[in-house]
Design a protein around this motif. Structure first.
Motif, short mmCIF file in Angstrom:
data_model
loop_
_atom_site.label_atom_id
_atom_site.label_comp_id
_atom_site.label_asym_id
_atom_site.label_seq_id
_atom_site.Cartn_x
_atom_site.Cartn_y
_atom_site.Cartn_z
N THR A 87 0.82 -1.22 0.00
CA THR A 87 0.00 0.00 0.00
C THR A 87 0.85 1.27 0.00
OG1 THR A 87 -0.16 0.13 2.40
CG2 THR A 87 -1.85 -1.19 1.27
N MET A 88 2.16 1.13 0.29
CA MET A 88 3.03 2.31 0.26
C MET A 88 3.53 2.61 -1.16
SD MET A 88 3.20 3.46 3.33
CE MET A 88 4.62 4.53 3.30
N ALA A 89 3.26 1.70 -2.09
CA ALA A 89 3.82 1.86 -3.44
C ALA A 89 3.46 3.21 -4.09
CB ALA A 89 3.39 0.69 -4.33
N PRO A 90 2.22 3.68 -3.97
CA PRO A 90 1.89 4.94 -4.64
C PRO A 90 2.61 6.16 -4.06
CG PRO A 90 -0.10 3.72 -4.09
CD PRO A 90 1.04 3.05 -3.38
N VAL A 91 3.09 6.07 -2.82
CA VAL A 91 3.71 7.25 -2.20
C VAL A 91 5.22 7.11 -1.99
CG1 VAL A 91 1.62 8.03 -1.01
CG2 VAL A 91 3.11 6.38 0.13
N ASN A 92 5.75 5.93 -2.23
CA ASN A 92 7.18 5.71 -2.04
C ASN A 92 7.84 5.54 -3.42
OD1 ASN A 92 9.74 4.75 -1.57
ND2 ASN A 92 9.13 3.30 0.03
N PRO A 93 8.64 6.53 -3.85
CA PRO A 93 9.24 6.47 -5.19
C PRO A 93 10.05 5.19 -5.42
CG PRO A 93 9.60 8.62 -4.18
CD PRO A 93 8.98 7.76 -3.12
N ASP A 94 10.65 4.64 -4.35
CA ASP A 94 11.42 3.41 -4.50
C ASP A 94 10.54 2.21 -4.86
OD1 ASP A 94 13.68 4.77 -3.85
OD2 ASP A 94 13.68 4.17 -1.73
N ALA A 148 7.90 2.46 -7.01
CA ALA A 148 7.08 2.85 -8.17
C ALA A 148 6.75 1.66 -9.07
CB ALA A 148 7.79 3.94 -8.97
N ASP A 149 7.72 0.75 -9.23
CA ASP A 149 7.49 -0.42 -10.11
C ASP A 149 6.41 -1.34 -9.55
OD1 ASP A 149 9.50 0.53 -11.61
OD2 ASP A 149 10.99 -1.00 -11.03
N LEU A 150 6.13 -1.19 -8.26
CA LEU A 150 5.19 -2.12 -7.61
C LEU A 150 3.75 -1.61 -7.61
CD1 LEU A 150 7.54 -3.01 -4.61
CD2 LEU A 150 6.99 -4.47 -6.57
N VAL A 151 3.53 -0.43 -8.19
CA VAL A 151 2.17 0.14 -8.18
C VAL A 151 1.14 -0.80 -8.81
CG1 VAL A 151 0.72 2.02 -9.08
CG2 VAL A 151 2.88 2.54 -7.91
N PRO A 152 1.43 -1.42 -9.96
CA PRO A 152 0.43 -2.34 -10.53
C PRO A 152 0.11 -3.51 -9.59
CG PRO A 152 2.08 -1.79 -12.18
CD PRO A 152 2.58 -1.25 -10.87
N LEU A 153 1.12 -4.01 -8.88
CA LEU A 153 0.86 -5.11 -7.93
C LEU A 153 0.03 -4.62 -6.76
CD1 LEU A 153 4.26 -7.07 -7.73
CD2 LEU A 153 2.13 -7.74 -8.84
N PHE A 154 0.30 -3.40 -6.32
CA PHE A 154 -0.51 -2.79 -5.24
C PHE A 154 -1.97 -2.68 -5.70
CE2 PHE A 154 -2.44 1.46 -4.72
CZ PHE A 154 -3.05 1.25 -3.49
N GLU A 155 -2.16 -2.17 -6.91
CA GLU A 155 -3.54 -1.98 -7.40
C GLU A 155 -4.28 -3.32 -7.49
OE1 GLU A 155 -2.72 0.20 -10.96
OE2 GLU A 155 -2.85 2.15 -9.92
N ALA A 156 -3.56 -4.34 -7.96
CA ALA A 156 -4.19 -5.67 -8.06
C ALA A 156 -4.53 -6.20 -6.66
CB ALA A 156 -3.24 -6.64 -8.77
N SER A 157 -3.64 -5.96 -5.71
CA SER A 157 -3.87 -6.43 -4.34
C SER A 157 -5.08 -5.72 -3.73
CB SER A 157 -2.61 -6.16 -3.50
OG SER A 157 -2.84 -6.49 -2.16
N ARG A 158 -5.18 -4.42 -3.99
CA ARG A 158 -6.32 -3.66 -3.45
C ARG A 158 -7.65 -4.17 -4.03
NH1 ARG A 158 -6.41 2.50 -4.95
NH2 ARG A 158 -6.67 1.50 -6.96
N GLU A 159 -7.65 -4.39 -5.37
CA GLU A 159 -8.88 -4.89 -6.01
C GLU A 159 -9.26 -6.25 -5.44
OE1 GLU A 159 -11.03 -3.30 -7.98
OE2 GLU A 159 -9.66 -1.72 -7.36
N ARG A 160 -8.24 -7.11 -5.30
CA ARG A 160 -8.49 -8.47 -4.77
C ARG A 160 -9.05 -8.39 -3.34
NH1 ARG A 160 -3.88 -10.44 -6.50
NH2 ARG A 160 -2.79 -10.04 -4.55
N ALA A 161 -8.48 -7.50 -2.56
CA ALA A 161 -8.93 -7.37 -1.16
C ALA A 161 -10.39 -6.92 -1.10
CB ALA A 161 -8.03 -6.39 -0.41
N LEU A 162 -10.76 -5.97 -1.96
CA LEU A 162 -12.14 -5.48 -1.95
C LEU A 162 -13.10 -6.58 -2.41
CD1 LEU A 162 -11.51 -1.87 -3.28
CD2 LEU A 162 -12.27 -2.49 -0.98
N GLU A 163 -12.67 -7.34 -3.42
CA GLU A 163 -13.52 -8.46 -3.88
C GLU A 163 -13.66 -9.51 -2.77
OE1 GLU A 163 -11.76 -9.99 -7.46
OE2 GLU A 163 -12.08 -8.08 -8.49
N GLU A 164 -12.53 -9.80 -2.13
CA GLU A 164 -12.56 -10.80 -1.05
C GLU A 164 -13.44 -10.33 0.10
OE1 GLU A 164 -9.00 -12.62 0.65
OE2 GLU A 164 -8.01 -12.17 -1.23
#
Ligand SMILES: Cc1cc2nc3c(=O)[nH]c(=O)nc-3n(C[C@H](O)[C@H](O)[C@H](O)COP(=O)(O)O)c2cc1C
Length: 216
Positions: free
Chosen positions: A177-184, A186-202
């Protein structure tokens, strides 16, 4: 009428909290399934419970008839939290990772409700209660990740909620969840977004399953 005990412990308000977004989704689905049901919302960030004290601890191991006034007062507060937990048909807990483990406010609540001889030990008064924990975390700590060994939220809560209390525990884990605010990260933003979607569905799926179990 079914009762859901909904506990949040994120320090952030609803619009800024990863765990609250998911506990809110769970709660909304649960309410759709149980429109007549009761939701008790305990926000530990805005209304923390007292830390365990010598009085409230020792009172849990002694005959109430022998309690000092201080023990009696402290134990009465503990009993309110225990009875609230025991009345719940299902429990939902937002447990973000703070410095590798749960927020201290949630630890304080657990210290109050874990009582040997009643909720824990041989008695386990909430045995079998479905408990859903939303364990949000800034990084990734799953099997095979470099930080796997630093995961003290799910490990700890499994020990307490399953082994001590006998609850029927499941996790929802929005991570990175820190991916969108931590420049280090940045590459993990798509994985964060997928994790968030999965969590809401779950959250929706698991809330329905828990709700259906209660009417079955
Ligand atoms: C005090 C504090 C400590 C944190 N420590 C960690 C940490 O050890 N590991 C981690 O992955 N994320 C850490 N984070 C990030 C949170 O786990 C992450 O932002 C999570 O999504 C928080 O959920 P919330 O928004 O519901 O509070 C920390 C955040 C805070 C505020």
């Amino acid at each position: 009428m079914a009762t859901l005990l909904h506990i949040d412990s994120s320090v952030f308000p609803a619009d800024a909290s990863s765990s609250r977004a998911v506990t809110d989704a769970f709660r909304r689905t649960w309410q759709e399934q149980h429109p007549e049901g009761t939701v008790i919302h305990r926000d530990l960030a805005t209304n923390p419970v007292p830390h365990i004290t010598a009085h409230s601890h020792t009172a849990g191991f002694s005959d109430p008839a022998t309690h000092s006034p201080e023990q009696a007062a402290a134990f009465a507060e503990r009993l309110k939290l225990i009875e609230e937990l025991e009345r719940a048909d299902a429990v939902l807990i937002g447990a973000p990772m703070y410095n590798l483990t749960i927020p201290s406010t949630l630890k304080a609540w657990l210290d109050n409700v874990v009582l040997m001889g009643r909720t824990a030990g041989n008695a386990q008064s909430v045995k079998g209660t479905p408990v859903t924990v939303v364990a949000s975390r800034g990084g990734a700590y799953g099997p095979g990740t470099p930080r796997e060994g630093y995961e003290y939220v799910q490990n700890y809560l499994s020990a307490i909620l399953t082994d001590f209390l006998g609850a029927d525990l499941q996790f929802i884990v929005p991570e990175l969840t820190m991916a969108p605010v931590n420049p280090d990260m940045a590459d993990l933003v798509p994985l964060f977004e997928a994790s968030r979607e999965r969590a809401l569905e779950e959250a929706a799926t698991k809330a329905k399953q828990v709700a259906q179990r209660l009417v079955a």
